[in-house]
Enzyme design. Structure first.
Site, short mmCIF file in Angstrom:
data_model
loop_
_atom_site.label_atom_id
_atom_site.label_comp_id
_atom_site.label_asym_id
_atom_site.label_seq_id
_atom_site.Cartn_x
_atom_site.Cartn_y
_atom_site.Cartn_z
N TYR A 1 0.85 -1.18 0.00
CA TYR A 1 0.00 0.00 0.00
C TYR A 1 0.89 1.23 0.00
CZ TYR A 1 -3.47 3.41 1.62
OH TYR A 1 -4.31 4.51 1.74
N LYS B 1 4.42 8.92 9.13
CA LYS B 1 4.21 8.21 10.40
C LYS B 1 5.19 8.64 11.51
CE LYS B 1 1.24 4.79 8.42
NZ LYS B 1 1.20 3.99 7.24
N ASP C 1 9.36 3.16 -0.24
CA ASP C 1 8.28 3.75 0.53
C ASP C 1 8.49 3.35 1.99
OD1 ASP C 1 6.04 4.64 1.77
OD2 ASP C 1 4.61 3.65 0.43
C1 LIG Z 1 0.52 4.49 5.87
C2 LIG Z 1 1.22 4.29 4.58
C3 LIG Z 1 1.03 5.13 3.48
C4 LIG Z 1 -0.02 6.19 3.46
O1 LIG Z 1 0.26 7.19 4.37
P1 LIG Z 1 -0.95 8.19 4.79
O2 LIG Z 1 -0.29 9.13 5.73
O3 LIG Z 1 -1.99 7.32 5.41
O4 LIG Z 1 -1.43 8.83 3.55
C5 LIG Z 1 1.84 4.96 2.37
N1 LIG Z 1 2.77 4.00 2.33
C6 LIG Z 1 2.97 3.16 3.37
C7 LIG Z 1 4.04 2.13 3.27
C8 LIG Z 1 2.20 3.27 4.51
O5 LIG Z 1 2.39 2.41 5.52
#
Ligand SMILES: *Cc1c(COP(=O)(O)O)cnc(C)c1O
Length: 422
Positions: free
Chosen positions: A139, A262, A234
């Protein structure tokens, strides 16, 4: 007067601001949180939960850490947003650049979604190419071109995962199984010269925690480099979660671009993308890639994030966290197996998932084959005992510095009684 959950559902889709919070994946009614402290989350009915969701990753020091709260309240008194540059942004950018391997320049944004969307734009601009490769079950946020997980076997041209995303928007996104080194070789053999970027969670965390097989990240680095494509890590979840230098530092593979969010925001809305200077100089106002944000680099988010990163302090924070998380993983495996329940866990840094399967999955297909019915029972059994696990078999468990040894022990005891019943 109706209960809060009925009221919420009347005015917000599913009663929530983000789908997984609705307990859709496990059934039942979510609780409304009113307060967090350390490893505990308090509901409006007065119940306390030992929290393994931790806002889905940001709260690596626990809820309401005094340094974070102090920094945010101090900044709030000075104003919430200025629309002018601040020293805080520079301090944040300098800290990220000093910590992350190969990171030379960053742009601050408001979410992980924004970060990956923008990194992709930079990669396409830098290469003059259109195609991107992602991995099934990964994701990267909810923007159109990455909201795809697509078919099986060989690379499949993207089919959108969401209504409202036209196929044309995802036609340039190819999806491969995670850890599929042969598939990767085949795609680069055929289409390598058309690939702008590969975007990957260097540890997959959004299908539960799935580890990269030895050689997988190295292959990604090798193939992208040979084809003139960019490698995007990512690290929205893994950044400052598996180590001070992210998964890149942990596994010793350096991407061209990285996305963070995060942990760097300590629970305030924030994201960042960056990489080599030559790529980041393409971003406006220096270059032709347009990307902007009214609240980007928000001073409250910067203050909170900086306070958390400074309290973490550096690489030495991570081995004890990883050890504690691994002890939880091993303890759950042992107790499950002793009760005749097939379980297998993956853990790295402060992230972990217990899968209801004989062995830990390496791909999304293997995750899908785990016993999700049993996960639901496990989730509710644990919740009844005051332990809040992710309300989906596809989410990662987050352990924080505030989770004491006794809390982990208590979790294992609770799990033991749950395993005996499911
Ligand atoms: C949480 C997450 C996202 C999305 O981040 P948001 O702040 O919810 O838009 C993208 N990539 C990874 C790997 C994630 O864990």
């Amino acid at each position: 007067m109706k209960g809060w959950w009925e009221r919420a559902q009347a005015v917000m889709p599913g009663g929530v601001s983000s789908p997984v919070r609705s307990f859709h994946g496990v059934g039942g009614t979510p609780f409304a949180a009113v307060r967090g402290q350390g490893a505990y989350l308090y509901a409006d009915d007065g119940r306390a939960y030992l929290d393994y969701v931790m806002s889905y990753g940001p709260l690596i020091l626990g809820h309401a850490h005094p340094e974070v709260i102090g920094a945010v309240t101090h900044q709030a008194a000075l104003g919430t947003s200025y629309g002018a540059p601040t020293g805080l942004e520079t301090e944040m950018a300098e800290l990220l650049v000093s910590a992350y391997p190969g990171l030379e320049m960053v742009r601050l944004v408001n979410s992980g979604t924004e970060a990956t969307m923008s990194a992709l734009r930079v990669a396409r601009a830098a290469t003059g190419r259109k195609r991107v490769i992602k991995f099934i079950g990964s994701y990267h946020g909810h923007h159109d071109s990455l909201l795809v997980r697509a078919g099986s076997g060989a690379a499949t041209i993207g089919v959108p995962d969401s209504a409202g995303v036209p196929e044309e928007m995802t036609a340039l996104t190819m999806s491969l199984p995670y850890n599929d080194r042969e598939g990767l070789a085949a795609v680069f053999g055929n289409l390598g010269s058309e690939v702008a970027a590969v975007i990957v969670e260097p540890v997959a965390g959004n299908m539960g925690t799935v580890l990269p097989e030895p050689g997988f990240l190295e292959d990604l680095r090798r193939f992208t480099q040979a084809a003139g494509s960019l490698l995007i890590f990512d690290e929205v979840m893994t950044g400052f979660r598996v180590g001070w230098a992210g998964a890149a530092g942990y596994y010793g593979v350096r991407p061209d671009l990285v996305t963070l969010a995060k942990v760097i925001g300590a629970g305030l809305p924030v994201g960042a993308y960056g990489g080599k200077r030559e790529y980041m100089q393409l971003v406006a106002p220096l270059g032709p890639v347009y990307q902007a944000g009214t609240l980007s680099g928000n001073p409250l988010a910067m203050a909170g994030g900086l306070a958390q990163l400074r309290a973490i302090g550096g690489p030495a924070f991570y081995p004890p966290l990883a050890e504690k998380t691994a002890a939880l993983a091993r303890g759950l495996e042992e107790r499950g197996r002793r009760r005749g329940v097939a379980v297998a866990a993956n853990s790295v840094g402060g992230m972990m998932t217990l899968f209801f399967a004989d062995r830990a999955p390496k791909t999304f297909a293997e995750v899908e084959a785990t016993d999700r019915g049993r996960y639901r029972k496990y989730f509710h059994g644990m919740l009844d005992q005051g332990i809040f696990l992710p309300p989906s078999a596809f989410e990662t468990v987050f352990v924080s510095a505030a989770h004491e040894k006794e809390a982990i022990e208590h979790t294992l005891e609770a799990a033991d009684t749950v395993f005996a019943r499911i």
